[in-house]
Design a protein around this motif. Sequence first.
Motif, PDB file in Angstrom:
ATOM      1  N   GLY A   1      39.051 -31.646 -44.060  1.00  0.00           N
ATOM      2  CA  GLY A   1      39.344 -31.445 -42.638  1.00  0.00           C
ATOM      3  C   GLY A   1      38.240 -30.660 -41.958  1.00  0.00           C
ATOM      4  N   GLN A   2      38.547 -30.145 -40.774  1.00  0.00           N
ATOM      5  CA  GLN A   2      37.512 -29.406 -40.042  1.00  0.00           C
ATOM      6  C   GLN A   2      37.733 -27.891 -40.113  1.00  0.00           C
ATOM      7  N   ASP A   3      38.682 -27.377 -39.326  1.00  0.00           N
ATOM      8  CA  ASP A   3      38.911 -25.926 -39.325  1.00  0.00           C
ATOM      9  C   ASP A   3      40.365 -25.669 -38.971  1.00  0.00           C
ATOM     10  N   PRO A   4      40.880 -24.517 -39.407  1.00  0.00           N
ATOM     11  CA  PRO A   4      42.297 -24.217 -39.159  1.00  0.00           C
ATOM     12  C   PRO A   4      42.547 -23.772 -37.719  1.00  0.00           C
ATOM     13  N   ALA A   5      43.746 -24.029 -37.216  1.00  0.00           N
ATOM     14  CA  ALA A   5      44.146 -23.560 -35.884  1.00  0.00           C
ATOM     15  C   ALA A   5      45.248 -22.508 -36.038  1.00  0.00           C
TER      16      ALA A   5
ATOM     17  N   GLU B   1      48.074 -23.016 -38.810  1.00  0.00           N
ATOM     18  CA  GLU B   1      47.491 -22.815 -40.138  1.00  0.00           C
ATOM     19  C   GLU B   1      47.273 -21.322 -40.403  1.00  0.00           C
TER      20      GLU B   1
ATOM     21  N   ILE C   1      46.270 -25.296 -44.784  1.00  0.00           N
ATOM     22  CA  ILE C   1      45.569 -26.048 -43.731  1.00  0.00           C
ATOM     23  C   ILE C   1      46.283 -27.350 -43.392  1.00  0.00           C
ATOM     24  N   LEU C   2      45.952 -27.840 -42.201  1.00  0.00           N
ATOM     25  CA  LEU C   2      46.499 -29.109 -41.697  1.00  0.00           C
ATOM     26  C   LEU C   2      48.022 -29.159 -41.819  1.00  0.00           C
TER      27      LEU C   2
ATOM     28  N   ALA D   1      48.062 -32.780 -36.706  1.00  0.00           N
ATOM     29  CA  ALA D   1      46.998 -33.494 -37.433  1.00  0.00           C
ATOM     30  C   ALA D   1      47.436 -33.737 -38.874  1.00  0.00           C
TER      31      ALA D   1
ATOM     32  N   ASN E   1      39.124 -27.622 -45.817  1.00  0.00           N
ATOM     33  CA  ASN E   1      38.443 -27.759 -44.533  1.00  0.00           C
ATOM     34  C   ASN E   1      36.940 -27.557 -44.685  1.00  0.00           C
TER      35      ASN E   1
ATOM     36  N   HIS F   1      38.800 -37.885 -36.477  1.00  0.00           N
ATOM     37  CA  HIS F   1      39.742 -36.772 -36.681  1.00  0.00           C
ATOM     38  C   HIS F   1      41.091 -37.102 -36.020  1.00  0.00           C
TER      39      HIS F   1
HETATM   40  N1  URA Z   1      42.557 -29.883 -38.145  1.00  0.00           N
HETATM   41  C1  URA Z   1      41.773 -29.737 -39.251  1.00  0.00           C
HETATM   42  O1  URA Z   1      40.820 -30.492 -39.438  1.00  0.00           O
HETATM   43  N2  URA Z   1      42.089 -28.768 -40.111  1.00  0.00           N
HETATM   44  C2  URA Z   1      43.123 -27.951 -39.941  1.00  0.00           C
HETATM   45  O2  URA Z   1      43.355 -27.092 -40.797  1.00  0.00           O
HETATM   46  C3  URA Z   1      43.921 -28.099 -38.784  1.00  0.00           C
HETATM   47  C4  URA Z   1      43.620 -29.078 -37.907  1.00  0.00           C
END
Ligand code: URA
Length: 271
Positions: free
Chosen positions: A55-59, A62, A68-69, A73, A94, A166
């Motif tokens: 994935g990319q990054d936590p929000a 998370e 994560i995720l 998403a 991520n 994404h």
């Molecule tokens: N989207 C992501 O790619 N990673 C996350 O942890 C949350 C949303």
Amino acid sequence: MPQPFDPGYVAEPFLTLCSDYPGADVYPSQEFRVEWGPIFHRGRLDGSARVLVLGQDPAQHETIVRRILVGEAGRRVQGLLARLGITTSYVFVNTYLYSVYGSVKAATRRHPALVDYRNRWLQALLVGQQVEAVIALGQAADGAWAAWKATPQGQATKPAYAAVTHPTQPESSAGGDRTRLALATARMLRNWNAALQALHPGLTHPDAPVPLALYGDAWAEGDRLPIPAIDYPAGLPAWMRDNDGWAARKGADETAKRRNITLTVSKGVVA
Ligand code: URA
């Protein structure tokens, strides 16, 4: 009734990876919300994963759940995995350990300590393991995969690979416009269909074999799936698993918003 849960980082190499991770010297606080700590993964760390999702990054959700995720998403990706017959044998990591604040500079993205630490996770999850396919969500994740493939171990591991749009790109690109959202969603689902067609034949050990079935041009019933309880830390209340929207960054200005995540128990839980 017993509740399944994720026991966490109980075995090596994950014990060490989670006790010694890059901080603000590698992830600058102008580009990442380092104040909320790193969030490492979701899914199987016991070697049973057949699919690795990057994935990319936590929000904010998370950040509270420490996996994560776990929001919208994540539910969309659970649906994608189910179309590959994968219901539990997956693991997510991520590109970034911390939530992105604004944008990430190229020099940060390529920081050797950032890349090396992420590659240590990829090494643990891929080398000598049984992952058959890797799915990268978005461009940053595709870049992370390219950085791994540039290492000798990355070259030696050869799972099937698909870089997909994404899962929340349609919302991010549509700017609240419903027509643009519908078009971007249709475009993303076509992109995901191409990934399904590429990956489905090579997944020889699905949890629940399913014939290849493609998405339509809009979300349909059953396309978004709940995240299994076994992916969450022990004792997480059920309402945190069910819906998004219970965690929000609130504040009068950017700094206040950065300092605050407000949690609200979902309607109907408290009489
Ligand atoms: N989207 C992501 O790619 N990673 C996350 O942890 C949350 C949303």
